[in-house]
Design an enzyme around this catalytic site. Structure first.
Site, PDB file in Angstrom:
ATOM      1  N   ASP A   1       5.323  -0.357  11.970  1.00 40.45           N
ATOM      2  CA  ASP A   1       5.962  -1.841  11.113  1.00 40.45           C
ATOM      3  C   ASP A   1       4.818  -2.736  11.324  1.00 40.45           C
ATOM      4  O   ASP A   1       5.376  -3.605  11.929  1.00 40.45           O
ATOM      5  CB  ASP A   1       7.610  -1.639  11.929  1.00 40.45           C
ATOM      6  CG  ASP A   1       8.099  -1.273  12.656  1.00 40.45           C
ATOM      7  OD1 ASP A   1       8.477  -0.598  11.049  1.00 40.45           O
ATOM      8  OD2 ASP A   1       8.660  -0.477  13.239  1.00 40.45           O
TER       9      ASP A   1
ATOM     10  N   ALA B   1       3.757  -4.299   9.108  1.00 44.32           N
ATOM     11  CA  ALA B   1       3.720  -5.784   8.123  1.00 44.32           C
ATOM     12  C   ALA B   1       2.957  -5.093   6.983  1.00 44.32           C
ATOM     13  O   ALA B   1       2.718  -6.565   6.080  1.00 44.32           O
ATOM     14  CB  ALA B   1       3.693  -6.783   8.572  1.00 44.32           C
ATOM     15  N   LYS B   2       2.562  -4.006   6.680  1.00 49.83           N
ATOM     16  CA  LYS B   2       2.010  -2.996   5.565  1.00 49.83           C
ATOM     17  C   LYS B   2       2.470  -3.710   4.351  1.00 49.83           C
ATOM     18  O   LYS B   2       1.629  -4.028   3.329  1.00 49.83           O
ATOM     19  CB  LYS B   2       0.926  -2.371   5.866  1.00 49.83           C
ATOM     20  CG  LYS B   2       1.327  -1.183   6.921  1.00 49.83           C
ATOM     21  CD  LYS B   2       1.146   0.478   7.202  1.00 49.83           C
ATOM     22  CE  LYS B   2       2.398   0.931   7.383  1.00 49.83           C
ATOM     23  NZ  LYS B   2       2.833   0.335   8.246  1.00 49.83           N
TER      24      LYS B   2
ATOM     25  N   ALA C   1      10.577   5.251   6.661  1.00 50.26           N
ATOM     26  CA  ALA C   1       9.858   4.603   6.390  1.00 50.26           C
ATOM     27  C   ALA C   1      10.279   3.009   5.968  1.00 50.26           C
ATOM     28  O   ALA C   1      11.469   3.526   5.032  1.00 50.26           O
ATOM     29  CB  ALA C   1       8.365   4.189   5.432  1.00 50.26           C
ATOM     30  N   GLY C   2       9.726   1.579   6.027  1.00 51.91           N
ATOM     31  CA  GLY C   2      10.636   0.790   5.800  1.00 51.91           C
ATOM     32  C   GLY C   2      10.006  -0.355   5.085  1.00 51.91           C
ATOM     33  O   GLY C   2       8.799  -1.281   6.304  1.00 51.91           O
ATOM     34  N   HIS C   3      10.099  -0.814   4.483  1.00 48.43           N
ATOM     35  CA  HIS C   3       8.869  -2.329   4.226  1.00 48.43           C
ATOM     36  C   HIS C   3       9.953  -3.100   3.897  1.00 48.43           C
ATOM     37  O   HIS C   3      10.861  -3.257   2.647  1.00 48.43           O
ATOM     38  CB  HIS C   3       8.700  -2.157   2.865  1.00 48.43           C
ATOM     39  CG  HIS C   3       6.969  -1.066   3.640  1.00 48.43           C
ATOM     40  ND1 HIS C   3       5.978  -1.181   4.426  1.00 48.43           N
ATOM     41  CD2 HIS C   3       6.758  -0.149   1.980  1.00 48.43           C
ATOM     42  CE1 HIS C   3       5.468  -0.634   4.389  1.00 48.43           C
ATOM     43  NE2 HIS C   3       5.314   0.390   3.447  1.00 48.43           N
TER      44      HIS C   3
ATOM     45  N   THR D   1      14.169   8.608  13.111  1.00 49.29           N
ATOM     46  CA  THR D   1      14.618   8.500  11.931  1.00 49.29           C
ATOM     47  C   THR D   1      15.991   8.856  11.657  1.00 49.29           C
ATOM     48  O   THR D   1      17.578   7.983  11.389  1.00 49.29           O
ATOM     49  CB  THR D   1      14.130   7.495  10.969  1.00 49.29           C
ATOM     50  OG1 THR D   1      13.637   8.044  10.553  1.00 49.29           O
ATOM     51  CG2 THR D   1      13.179   6.453  11.263  1.00 49.29           C
TER      52      THR D   1
ATOM     53  N   GLN E   1       4.467   4.467   8.339  1.00 51.55           N
ATOM     54  CA  GLN E   1       4.649   4.839   9.654  1.00 51.55           C
ATOM     55  C   GLN E   1       3.184   3.481  10.774  1.00 51.55           C
ATOM     56  O   GLN E   1       2.980   3.023   9.499  1.00 51.55           O
ATOM     57  CB  GLN E   1       4.258   6.035  10.190  1.00 51.55           C
ATOM     58  CG  GLN E   1       6.227   6.501  10.292  1.00 51.55           C
ATOM     59  CD  GLN E   1       5.814   7.009   8.927  1.00 51.55           C
ATOM     60  OE1 GLN E   1       5.843   8.106   8.346  1.00 51.55           O
ATOM     61  NE2 GLN E   1       7.440   6.339   7.981  1.00 51.55           N
TER      62      GLN E   1
ATOM     63  N   THR F   1      13.177  -2.168  10.361  1.00 51.99           N
ATOM     64  CA  THR F   1      14.238  -2.130   8.555  1.00 51.99           C
ATOM     65  C   THR F   1      15.040  -1.100   8.386  1.00 51.99           C
ATOM     66  O   THR F   1      16.518  -1.124   7.474  1.00 51.99           O
ATOM     67  CB  THR F   1      13.067  -1.942   7.675  1.00 51.99           C
ATOM     68  OG1 THR F   1      12.019  -3.070   8.204  1.00 51.99           O
ATOM     69  CG2 THR F   1      13.297  -2.747   6.481  1.00 51.99           C
TER      70      THR F   1
ATOM     71  N   SER G   1      -1.966 -13.378   8.756  1.00 45.22           N
ATOM     72  CA  SER G   1      -0.617 -13.328   8.217  1.00 45.22           C
ATOM     73  C   SER G   1       0.375 -14.437   9.300  1.00 45.22           C
ATOM     74  O   SER G   1      -0.122 -13.963  10.559  1.00 45.22           O
ATOM     75  CB  SER G   1       0.158 -11.980   7.596  1.00 45.22           C
ATOM     76  OG  SER G   1       1.381 -12.856   7.196  1.00 45.22           O
TER      77      SER G   1
ATOM     78  N   GLY H   1       3.453 -15.466   8.469  1.00 44.02           N
ATOM     79  CA  GLY H   1       4.943 -15.750   7.580  1.00 44.02           C
ATOM     80  C   GLY H   1       5.247 -15.102   6.436  1.00 44.02           C
ATOM     81  O   GLY H   1       4.264 -14.202   6.163  1.00 44.02           O
TER      82      GLY H   1
HETATM   83  P1  IMP Z   1      11.103  10.744  12.164  1.00 53.39           P
HETATM   84  O1  IMP Z   1       9.862   9.583  11.126  1.00 53.39           O
HETATM   85  O2  IMP Z   1      12.661   9.842  11.486  1.00 53.39           O
HETATM   86  O3  IMP Z   1      11.262  12.113  12.416  1.00 53.39           O
HETATM   87  O4  IMP Z   1      10.754   9.616  13.874  1.00 53.39           O
HETATM   88  C1  IMP Z   1       9.397   9.826  14.716  1.00 53.39           C
HETATM   89  C2  IMP Z   1       9.766   8.926  15.118  1.00 53.39           C
HETATM   90  O5  IMP Z   1       8.542   8.313  14.297  1.00 53.39           O
HETATM   91  C3  IMP Z   1      10.347   7.398  15.755  1.00 53.39           C
HETATM   92  O6  IMP Z   1       9.970   7.268  17.059  1.00 53.39           O
HETATM   93  C4  IMP Z   1      10.527   7.227  14.839  1.00 53.39           C
HETATM   94  O7  IMP Z   1      11.322   5.767  15.703  1.00 53.39           O
HETATM   95  C5  IMP Z   1       8.835   6.256  14.223  1.00 53.39           C
HETATM   96  N1  IMP Z   1       9.027   6.598  12.784  1.00 53.39           N
HETATM   97  C6  IMP Z   1       9.266   6.782  12.004  1.00 53.39           C
HETATM   98  N2  IMP Z   1       9.132   6.291  10.954  1.00 53.39           N
HETATM   99  C7  IMP Z   1       9.116   4.682  11.428  1.00 53.39           C
HETATM  100  C8  IMP Z   1       8.146   3.790  10.685  1.00 53.39           C
HETATM  101  O8  IMP Z   1       8.284   3.419   9.322  1.00 53.39           O
HETATM  102  N3  IMP Z   1       7.795   2.795  11.732  1.00 53.39           N
HETATM  103  C9  IMP Z   1       8.275   3.083  12.872  1.00 53.39           C
HETATM  104  N4  IMP Z   1       8.024   3.952  13.439  1.00 53.39           N
HETATM  105  C10 IMP Z   1       8.703   4.502  12.511  1.00 53.39           C
END
Ligand code: IMP
Length: 442
Positions: free
Chosen positions: A13, A15-16, A39-41, A130, A227, A302, A417, A419
């Site tokens: 997270d 902000a890549k 992942a979430g962007h 997640t 991540q 996200t 960055s 904002g």
């Molecule tokens: P998993 O990737 O769903 O197996 O989760 C394993 C760990 O990675 C957990 O602590 C999640 O919250 C964390 N995690 C997985 N994807 C992200 C991400 O995109 N951003 C931040 N933490 C993440």
């Protein structure tokens, strides 16, 4: 300038997505090499907010091709939904999305298997994932016997046979372990997945060969890590990590492109630290300071919407991550979020209960949990930074803070960055002071 990689140096997270989006102008292809829909962007462009999970942010730039490499794990319904949602927002895919036929597939039993550990009463087994089935899918990948790859979906008879064996095994296991588990039917899962395969066919290809050919044509690749390095299965805070190599170590394995093809290595950090899910976090501020950062930075996941744990910048952890990922420059994100703190702290080292100084991140979480940060305290600033566009627009205390991070990590900061918008980015930092000048000011 040729190919670039962008990787987070904290627990995700960072902000890549914004930096990848900016760099798209100088690249032809964006490649994801690990992770999945965990992942979430969020990218804000021209007043519109796009949420991306599996699909690289490059899809928002016409003319840029996007690849989900072999190291990514794909949940077909999640991918199809994302394609539909972006199409409805006006994004034109036009042959620009390529999904590796070597990528592994997330199946319904992976989601059930994840419930098994995540709903366990044992805190030790509870990672706070997640719940996208990422870990169980990677487990089957390395276990080999039960893995399903995208390419397998295009051989229906073999796929059905393989799935019968897997589902029989998983049913027996999950019935014994999950009291409310409903037996899965191999035949209907096969029907469902063969239908997904039909709908995804236009995107599926041998991306390894394709990427090699693109490099031969001097097309520029941009590798987008999901991540962050501290969640890397080998180099992160194991076992509170994700199941892939989310550092740059995953690039070659997860894309088939040797890392010697990469010229620029950018590490992304937040001006503070956040983490979602369980695991040690030495600089966590589980107090009004952390709440304030969460509110100012809108620190909610996200993907899952979970509030993120917030704390001060941890230079010990980032130094470890920068070394592992081999980054040679830094982008400092969300600096604007820190406005209004009278003072700001940065962990420059750790110490244990006996006061022994620890400069490197320990391997064992038992040791990491015992580490207390040794803080340097810097002056804060009150000014709103969101309108700053050049290095010299920043108040002196904010500049000093960025310079301090740069010194501590021994890396130049090339991007700051302030904002979410593309224009809220300061790119002239390196011309303001060379790393040597920064060091001299220390
Ligand atoms: P998993 O990737 O769903 O197996 O989760 C394993 C760990 O990675 C957990 O602590 C999640 O919250 C964390 N995690 C997985 N994807 C992200 C991400 O995109 N951003 C931040 N933490 C993440």
């Amino acid at each position: 300038m040729g190919s670039t990689c962008v990787v987070g140096l904290q627990w995700g997270d960072e902000a890549k997505g914004k930096i990848v989006d900016l760099l798209c102008d100088q690249h032809d292809i964006v490649v994801r090499y690990q992770g999945g829909a965990n992942a979430g962007h969020t990218v804000v462009a021209d007043g519109l907010t796009y949420k991306l999970s599996l699909i690289p942010t490059g899809i928002l730039r016409p003319g840029v091709d996007c690849v989900l490499g072999n190291g990514v794990v794909v949940h077909p319904p999640a991918l199809l939904l994302e394609i539909e949602r972006l199409t409805a927002q006006g994004v034109d895919f036009g042959g620009r999305l390529l999904v590796s036929d070597r990528a592994h597939v997330i199946m319904p039993y992976h989601l059930a298997e994840e419930r098994l550990t995540e709903e366990s009463s044992s805190v030790a087994e509870h990672l706070g994932t997640t719940r996208r089935g990422i870990g169980p899918c990677y487990r089957d990948k390395v276990g080999r016997v039960h893995g399903v790859r995208i390419a397998d979906l295009y051989h229906p008879a073999r796929f059905r046979e393989h799935l019968n064996r897997i589902v029989d095994y998983k049913n027996r296991l999950l019935t014994a372990m999950l009291p409310d588990f409903e037996i899965l039917d191999a035949s209907s899962i096969a029907d469902e997945y063969l239908d997904y395969a039909r709908r995804l066919k236009t995107y599926v290809s041998d991306t390894t060969t394709w990427l090699g050919n693109q490099l031969d044509r001097d097309r520029r690749l941009l590798f987008e890590g999901a991540q962050g390095t501290l969640l890397d299965v080998d180099h992160g805070s194991y076992p509170f990590v994700t199941s892939s190599n989310s550092s740059t170590a995953g690039i070659a394995a997860g894309s088939g492109v040797p890392s010697r093809s990469i010229d620029r290595w950018i590490g992304i950090v937040k001006a503070y630290t956040t983490r979602v899910g369980g695991g040690p976090f030495p600089t966590e501020q589980d107090n009004p300071t952390g709440d304030r950062i969460r509110k100012a930075g809108n620190e909610f996941g996200t993907v899952t919407g979970r509030p993120r744990r917030c704390g001060w910048f941890d230079a010990v952890a980032v130094r470890h991550a920068a070394r592992v990922s081999g980054t040679t420059e830094l982008a400092v994100m969300l600096l604007d979020v820190l406005s209004g703190h009278e003072s700001i702290q940065v962990a420059t080292a750790y110490e244990d209960e006996s006061g022994n100084r620890i400069e490197a991140m320990p391997a064992s979480i038992a040791d990491l949990e015992r580490c207390r940060p040794v803080y340097a305290t810097l002056r804060g600033w009150n000014e709103d930074l969101t309108k700053c566009r050049r290095w010299n627009d920043l108040p002196p205390a904010a500049r000093r803070y960025v310079d301090f991070l740069s010194e501590l990590l021994g890396l130049p900061v090339s991007i700051v960055s302030v904002g979410p918008e593309r224009r809220q980015t300061i790119l002239d930092r390196l011309t303001a002071a060379s790393p040597r000048e920064v060091a001299a000011q220390a």
